[in-house]
Design a protein around this motif. Sequence first.
Motif, PDB file in Angstrom:
ATOM      1  N   GLN A 112      16.278  49.861  30.076  1.00 20.95           N
ATOM      2  CA  GLN A 112      15.405  49.376  30.965  1.00 20.95           C
ATOM      3  C   GLN A 112      15.833  47.967  31.721  1.00 20.95           C
ATOM      4  O   GLN A 112      15.350  47.078  31.817  1.00 20.95           O
ATOM      5  N   GLN A 113      17.054  48.034  32.073  1.00 22.45           N
ATOM      6  CA  GLN A 113      18.024  47.044  32.703  1.00 22.45           C
ATOM      7  C   GLN A 113      18.817  47.437  33.830  1.00 22.45           C
ATOM      8  O   GLN A 113      19.130  48.660  33.870  1.00 22.45           O
ATOM      9  N   ASN A 114      19.037  46.645  35.033  1.00 22.76           N
ATOM     10  CA  ASN A 114      19.972  46.909  35.849  1.00 22.76           C
ATOM     11  C   ASN A 114      21.154  45.958  35.581  1.00 22.76           C
ATOM     12  O   ASN A 114      20.991  44.876  35.473  1.00 22.76           O
ATOM     13  N   ILE A 115      22.354  46.492  35.289  1.00 23.96           N
ATOM     14  CA  ILE A 115      23.546  46.054  34.886  1.00 23.96           C
ATOM     15  C   ILE A 115      24.498  46.559  36.023  1.00 23.96           C
ATOM     16  O   ILE A 115      24.793  47.774  36.428  1.00 23.96           O
ATOM     17  N   SER A 116      25.176  45.506  36.539  1.00 27.37           N
ATOM     18  CA  SER A 116      25.956  45.628  37.599  1.00 27.37           C
ATOM     19  C   SER A 116      27.450  45.046  36.977  1.00 27.37           C
ATOM     20  O   SER A 116      27.502  43.638  36.649  1.00 27.37           O
ATOM     21  N   VAL A 117      28.653  45.621  37.398  1.00 27.82           N
ATOM     22  CA  VAL A 117      29.791  45.127  37.198  1.00 27.82           C
ATOM     23  C   VAL A 117      30.527  44.580  38.397  1.00 27.82           C
ATOM     24  O   VAL A 117      30.769  45.167  39.446  1.00 27.82           O
ATOM     25  N   GLN A 118      30.875  43.224  38.374  1.00 26.40           N
ATOM     26  CA  GLN A 118      31.536  42.571  39.291  1.00 26.40           C
ATOM     27  C   GLN A 118      33.024  42.107  39.117  1.00 26.40           C
ATOM     28  O   GLN A 118      33.033  41.861  38.094  1.00 26.40           O
ATOM     29  N   ALA A 119      33.733  41.924  40.152  1.00 25.34           N
ATOM     30  CA  ALA A 119      35.123  41.264  39.707  1.00 25.34           C
ATOM     31  C   ALA A 119      35.790  40.502  40.980  1.00 25.34           C
ATOM     32  O   ALA A 119      35.323  40.667  42.080  1.00 25.34           O
ATOM     33  N   ARG A 120      36.572  39.791  40.535  1.00 23.68           N
ATOM     34  CA  ARG A 120      37.181  39.142  41.544  1.00 23.68           C
ATOM     35  C   ARG A 120      38.822  38.764  40.987  1.00 23.68           C
ATOM     36  O   ARG A 120      39.031  39.251  40.221  1.00 23.68           O
ATOM     37  N   ALA A 121      39.627  38.556  42.126  1.00 20.12           N
ATOM     38  CA  ALA A 121      41.000  38.411  41.885  1.00 20.12           C
ATOM     39  C   ALA A 121      41.787  37.346  42.586  1.00 20.12           C
ATOM     40  O   ALA A 121      41.302  36.462  43.209  1.00 20.12           O
ATOM     41  N   GLU A 122      42.715  36.985  41.518  1.00 18.45           N
ATOM     42  CA  GLU A 122      43.715  35.768  42.106  1.00 18.45           C
ATOM     43  C   GLU A 122      44.917  36.566  42.596  1.00 18.45           C
ATOM     44  O   GLU A 122      45.606  37.291  41.991  1.00 18.45           O
ATOM     45  N   VAL A 123      45.184  36.223  43.983  1.00 16.48           N
ATOM     46  CA  VAL A 123      46.293  37.028  44.758  1.00 16.48           C
ATOM     47  C   VAL A 123      47.187  36.159  44.903  1.00 16.48           C
ATOM     48  O   VAL A 123      46.993  34.812  45.660  1.00 16.48           O
ATOM     49  N   ARG A 124      48.586  36.518  44.999  1.00 20.09           N
ATOM     50  CA  ARG A 124      49.465  35.910  45.935  1.00 20.09           C
ATOM     51  C   ARG A 124      49.880  36.577  47.258  1.00 20.09           C
ATOM     52  O   ARG A 124      50.107  37.771  47.402  1.00 20.09           O
ATOM     53  N   THR A 125      49.517  35.787  48.517  1.00 25.99           N
ATOM     54  CA  THR A 125      49.652  36.261  49.611  1.00 25.99           C
ATOM     55  C   THR A 125      51.050  36.516  50.244  1.00 25.99           C
ATOM     56  O   THR A 125      51.944  36.011  49.376  1.00 25.99           O
ATOM     57  N   ALA A 126      51.079  36.944  51.307  1.00 30.56           N
ATOM     58  CA  ALA A 126      52.560  37.210  51.743  1.00 30.56           C
ATOM     59  C   ALA A 126      53.376  36.092  52.068  1.00 30.56           C
ATOM     60  O   ALA A 126      54.456  36.143  51.874  1.00 30.56           O
ATOM     61  N   ASP A 127      52.769  35.009  52.385  1.00 30.08           N
ATOM     62  CA  ASP A 127      53.554  33.458  52.579  1.00 30.08           C
ATOM     63  C   ASP A 127      53.943  32.655  51.092  1.00 30.08           C
ATOM     64  O   ASP A 127      54.069  31.634  51.396  1.00 30.08           O
ATOM     65  N   GLY A 187      50.348  42.615  52.291  1.00 34.60           N
ATOM     66  CA  GLY A 187      51.314  42.231  51.609  1.00 34.60           C
ATOM     67  C   GLY A 187      51.005  41.413  50.211  1.00 34.60           C
ATOM     68  O   GLY A 187      51.653  40.912  49.790  1.00 34.60           O
ATOM     69  N   ALA A 188      49.534  41.233  50.262  1.00 35.43           N
ATOM     70  CA  ALA A 188      49.362  40.471  48.947  1.00 35.43           C
ATOM     71  C   ALA A 188      49.330  41.252  47.893  1.00 35.43           C
ATOM     72  O   ALA A 188      49.089  42.291  47.676  1.00 35.43           O
ATOM     73  N   VAL A 189      49.577  40.518  46.740  1.00 33.68           N
ATOM     74  CA  VAL A 189      49.731  41.252  45.366  1.00 33.68           C
ATOM     75  C   VAL A 189      48.612  40.519  44.529  1.00 33.68           C
ATOM     76  O   VAL A 189      48.374  39.358  44.190  1.00 33.68           O
ATOM     77  N   ILE A 190      48.076  41.364  43.720  1.00 29.85           N
ATOM     78  CA  ILE A 190      46.957  40.888  42.698  1.00 29.85           C
ATOM     79  C   ILE A 190      47.681  40.426  41.535  1.00 29.85           C
ATOM     80  O   ILE A 190      48.460  41.284  40.829  1.00 29.85           O
TER      81      ILE A 190
END
Length: 243
Positions: A92-107, A186-189
Amino acid sequence: MDAYDKGVSARPQPAPPHASRVGIAALSFRYQLVAALALGTVALAACAHLAMVFLHVAPSNTVTKQHGQAIDEWIYPEFEQNWKLFAPNPLQQNISVQARAEVRTADGATRTTGWYDLSAHDGAAIDGNLLPSHTQQNELRRAWDFYVSSHDTENRPAGLRGDLSERYIRRIVVLRLDGENPGGRGAVIERVQVRSRTANVPPPEWSDEKIDTRPVFRELPWWSVTPDDVPLARATKVEVTAR
C-alpha cells in the motif's frame, strides 16, 4: 482423339512424391533432422527452466544446498516468484526510483545533474497504452525490489546476490540517463546515484484510518560507472573513466 487416347487420359495419374505428407514429414531428411534438433533443444531448455523454478520454490534440500547460487543466478531477477498480489496485506505504498548523474562535459568540466524520476517516466509511457511493454511495467520496479531484498538498511549486501543487484540497477540507470543526454552533446556519465521515494497511499475518504503520507527517501551512495555499464552503441564512441 481416338479411343486409345481417351483411355490413356482417363487413367488416374500417379501422385507426386510426398504429396500426402504434411508438416515435418513433408521435409527432406536433412531439414527433418534440423527440425528435430531444434525441437529437442527447446524441450530441453523448457525442462531445465521448470526444474530450476521447482527447486527455487521447493523447501531446502540437498540439491538447493549444493547448487543454490546457480539456481538463484538462473531465477533472479527475470523469473523471481512472489505472492504480493495474494498477501493478507498487499503493498500500500507508492515507490518511485529516481537517479542523478555526475557527468564530464565536452569541455572537460564536471557537473551534477538534477534528479530524474525514472518511475514517473515509465508511468507516463504506460498511461493510456493498451499494450505496454514488460520493460515499462516491470524492469525498474523489479530491479529496485531485487536491490532492497539483497541489502540491509545501511545498503550493505546481505547475501551473495548483493553485487549482482547493484550492477543490475546501475546499468538500468546508466541506460536511462544516457537516453536523457545529461550534460549535452559529448558528455560522459562518470558516476550515478539512486534514491527511492516512498509514500503511503492515502486511505479512501470514507475511512477513519490515519496514515502519514509524507514521503521517505532512501539514498544510495554514488556508484562509479564502468565500461561494462555503458550501452554498446555509446561505448564505441566515448571513453568511460571510472573513479
